[in-house]
Design an enzyme around this catalytic site. Sequence first.
Site, PDB file in Angstrom:
ATOM      1  N   ALA A  37       0.845  -1.199   0.000  1.00  0.00           N
ATOM      2  CA  ALA A  37       0.000   0.000   0.000  1.00  0.00           C
ATOM      3  C   ALA A  37       0.877   1.245   0.000  1.00  0.00           C
ATOM      4  O   ALA A  37       1.965   1.268   0.576  1.00  0.00           O
ATOM      5  CB  ALA A  37      -0.908   0.017   1.224  1.00  0.00           C
ATOM      6  N   GLU A  47      -2.449 -12.896  -3.880  1.00  0.00           N
ATOM      7  CA  GLU A  47      -3.878 -12.803  -4.203  1.00  0.00           C
ATOM      8  C   GLU A  47      -4.245 -11.333  -4.276  1.00  0.00           C
ATOM      9  O   GLU A  47      -3.728 -10.527  -3.501  1.00  0.00           O
ATOM     10  CB  GLU A  47      -4.747 -13.459  -3.112  1.00  0.00           C
ATOM     11  CG  GLU A  47      -4.767 -14.963  -3.155  1.00  0.00           C
ATOM     12  CD  GLU A  47      -3.789 -15.554  -2.165  1.00  0.00           C
ATOM     13  OE1 GLU A  47      -3.318 -14.811  -1.279  1.00  0.00           O
ATOM     14  OE2 GLU A  47      -3.471 -16.753  -2.281  1.00  0.00           O
ATOM     15  N   ASN A  58      -9.663  -4.889  -8.078  1.00  0.00           N
ATOM     16  CA  ASN A  58      -8.509  -3.997  -7.891  1.00  0.00           C
ATOM     17  C   ASN A  58      -7.638  -3.950  -9.156  1.00  0.00           C
ATOM     18  O   ASN A  58      -6.576  -4.572  -9.242  1.00  0.00           O
ATOM     19  CB  ASN A  58      -7.693  -4.454  -6.685  1.00  0.00           C
ATOM     20  CG  ASN A  58      -6.700  -3.398  -6.232  1.00  0.00           C
ATOM     21  OD1 ASN A  58      -6.435  -2.431  -6.951  1.00  0.00           O
ATOM     22  ND2 ASN A  58      -6.157  -3.578  -5.045  1.00  0.00           N
ATOM     23  N   TYR A  71       1.067  -5.557 -10.933  1.00  0.00           N
ATOM     24  CA  TYR A  71       1.675  -6.887 -10.865  1.00  0.00           C
ATOM     25  C   TYR A  71       1.962  -7.431 -12.267  1.00  0.00           C
ATOM     26  O   TYR A  71       3.000  -8.061 -12.499  1.00  0.00           O
ATOM     27  CB  TYR A  71       0.758  -7.847 -10.099  1.00  0.00           C
ATOM     28  CG  TYR A  71       0.478  -7.411  -8.679  1.00  0.00           C
ATOM     29  CD1 TYR A  71       1.491  -6.880  -7.881  1.00  0.00           C
ATOM     30  CD2 TYR A  71      -0.790  -7.527  -8.120  1.00  0.00           C
ATOM     31  CE1 TYR A  71       1.238  -6.467  -6.577  1.00  0.00           C
ATOM     32  CE2 TYR A  71      -1.047  -7.116  -6.814  1.00  0.00           C
ATOM     33  CZ  TYR A  71      -0.035  -6.585  -6.059  1.00  0.00           C
ATOM     34  OH  TYR A  71      -0.288  -6.178  -4.775  1.00  0.00           O
TER      35      TYR A  71
HETATM   36  C1  LIG Z   1      -1.770  -0.650  -5.751  1.00  0.00           C
HETATM   37  C2  LIG Z   1      -0.875   0.474  -5.222  1.00  0.00           C
HETATM   38  C3  LIG Z   1       0.041  -0.112  -4.142  1.00  0.00           C
HETATM   39  C4  LIG Z   1      -0.011   1.011  -6.387  1.00  0.00           C
HETATM   40  O1  LIG Z   1       0.912   1.939  -5.855  1.00  0.00           O
HETATM   41  P1  LIG Z   1       1.413   3.219  -6.719  1.00  0.00           P
HETATM   42  O2  LIG Z   1       2.588   3.779  -6.014  1.00  0.00           O
HETATM   43  O3  LIG Z   1       0.275   4.113  -6.981  1.00  0.00           O
HETATM   44  O4  LIG Z   1       1.823   2.491  -8.066  1.00  0.00           O
HETATM   45  P2  LIG Z   1       2.916   2.984  -9.130  1.00  0.00           P
HETATM   46  O5  LIG Z   1       2.878   4.471  -9.237  1.00  0.00           O
HETATM   47  O6  LIG Z   1       4.201   2.340  -8.810  1.00  0.00           O
HETATM   48  O7  LIG Z   1       2.307   2.385 -10.457  1.00  0.00           O
HETATM   49  C5  LIG Z   1       2.761   1.174 -10.989  1.00  0.00           C
HETATM   50  C6  LIG Z   1       1.778   0.612 -11.984  1.00  0.00           C
HETATM   51  O8  LIG Z   1       0.568   0.266 -11.314  1.00  0.00           O
HETATM   52  C7  LIG Z   1      -0.516   0.445 -12.210  1.00  0.00           C
HETATM   53  N1  LIG Z   1      -1.415   1.442 -11.649  1.00  0.00           N
HETATM   54  C8  LIG Z   1      -1.195   2.247 -10.591  1.00  0.00           C
HETATM   55  N2  LIG Z   1      -2.285   3.000 -10.339  1.00  0.00           N
HETATM   56  C9  LIG Z   1      -3.197   2.664 -11.277  1.00  0.00           C
HETATM   57  C10 LIG Z   1      -4.531   3.061 -11.539  1.00  0.00           C
HETATM   58  N3  LIG Z   1      -5.157   3.967 -10.783  1.00  0.00           N
HETATM   59  N4  LIG Z   1      -5.191   2.458 -12.570  1.00  0.00           N
HETATM   60  C11 LIG Z   1      -4.586   1.515 -13.326  1.00  0.00           C
HETATM   61  N5  LIG Z   1      -3.309   1.109 -13.133  1.00  0.00           N
HETATM   62  C12 LIG Z   1      -2.639   1.663 -12.124  1.00  0.00           C
HETATM   63  C13 LIG Z   1       0.077   0.885 -13.540  1.00  0.00           C
HETATM   64  O9  LIG Z   1       0.359  -0.266 -14.292  1.00  0.00           O
HETATM   65  C14 LIG Z   1       1.364   1.539 -13.083  1.00  0.00           C
HETATM   66  O10 LIG Z   1       2.333   1.569 -14.070  1.00  0.00           O
HETATM   67  P3  LIG Z   1       2.484   2.853 -15.036  1.00  0.00           P
HETATM   68  O11 LIG Z   1       2.670   4.031 -14.125  1.00  0.00           O
HETATM   69  O12 LIG Z   1       3.700   2.509 -15.824  1.00  0.00           O
HETATM   70  O13 LIG Z   1       1.222   2.904 -15.824  1.00  0.00           O
HETATM   71  C15 LIG Z   1      -1.720   1.658  -4.665  1.00  0.00           C
HETATM   72  O14 LIG Z   1      -2.685   2.018  -5.632  1.00  0.00           O
HETATM   73  C16 LIG Z   1      -2.426   1.361  -3.350  1.00  0.00           C
HETATM   74  O15 LIG Z   1      -1.873   1.571  -2.275  1.00  0.00           O
HETATM   75  N6  LIG Z   1      -3.678   0.886  -3.445  1.00  0.00           N
HETATM   76  C17 LIG Z   1      -4.459   0.559  -2.236  1.00  0.00           C
HETATM   77  C18 LIG Z   1      -3.968  -0.707  -1.593  1.00  0.00           C
HETATM   78  C19 LIG Z   1      -4.042  -1.889  -2.531  1.00  0.00           C
HETATM   79  O16 LIG Z   1      -5.023  -2.081  -3.231  1.00  0.00           O
HETATM   80  N7  LIG Z   1      -2.972  -2.717  -2.524  1.00  0.00           N
HETATM   81  C20 LIG Z   1      -2.905  -3.911  -3.313  1.00  0.00           C
HETATM   82  C21 LIG Z   1      -3.451  -5.053  -2.538  1.00  0.00           C
HETATM   83  S1  LIG Z   1      -3.170  -6.599  -3.343  1.00  0.00           S
END
Ligand SMILES: CC(C)(COP(=O)(O)OP(=O)(O)OC[C@H]1O[C@@H](n2cnc3c(N)ncnc32)[C@H](O)[C@@H]1OP(=O)(O)O)[C@@H](O)C(=O)NCCC(=O)NCCS
Length: 158
Positions: free
Chosen positions: A84, A117, A122, A129
């Site tokens: 997260a 998982e 999401n 991933y």
């Molecule tokens: C999932 C999460 C950890 C991603 O973190 P982040 O720092 O925003 O991600 P990044 O900036 O490193 O992005 C990496 C890739 O994720 C994907 N991504 C990130 N946000 C996205 C969005 N809103 N929609 C679609 N793809 C997305 C893209 O593929 C992105 O690559 P790109 O920038 O080259 O397009 C964050 O959104 C989060 O904390 N979500 C809530 C918790 C959660 O759902 N965790 C996963 C549980 S399994």
Amino acid sequence: MAVRVRPRVNIRVMRTDDLEPVMAIERTAFKSPWSPELLARELEHDWSTILVATEPRGPRGEEAVMGFIIYWMVHDEIHVLNVAVDPPLRGRGVGRTLVQEALARGKAAGATLATLEVRKSNEAAQHLYQTLGFKPVGVRANYYVDEGEDAIVMVANL
Ligand SMILES: CC(C)(COP(=O)(O)OP(=O)(O)OC[C@H]1O[C@@H](n2cnc3c(N)ncnc32)[C@H](O)[C@@H]1OP(=O)(O)O)[C@@H](O)C(=O)NCCC(=O)NCCS
């Protein structure tokens, strides 16, 4: 002209004094957050690692936690339990950096496979991933008991 400055992300193993900021992110990120007790206990398990992403912030450059990842190493497998990022800091590569670092550390420790998982709804996490080599290999029906949501099982060869 606006200049977008990339954060100076530092990745290190979580300490007990990171519990408060990590819990704050956990609570904003998940509908059914882990409790502080569960998270603290995780720090004591040999097989479990929590990495935090930090950046210098404030006038004296104090370390601020931007996000975290929890993973287990069991035999030759690294299993990602939780990742997260603080909502205002999303979309800046922090999540990707955390997962990449966990996979690199797992590989260095002998893992050949990474599993996780993720909620079917999401898409952000699934995209992340997939860009790191994970492929969907199955579905666990009603895996998330809070809403009865299915989990997509994803696997990557390291
Ligand atoms: C999932 C999460 C950890 C991603 O973190 P982040 O720092 O925003 O991600 P990044 O900036 O490193 O992005 C990496 C890739 O994720 C994907 N991504 C990130 N946000 C996205 C969005 N809103 N929609 C679609 N793809 C997305 C893209 O593929 C992105 O690559 P790109 O920038 O080259 O397009 C964050 O959104 C989060 O904390 N979500 C809530 C918790 C959660 O759902 N965790 C996963 C549980 S399994």
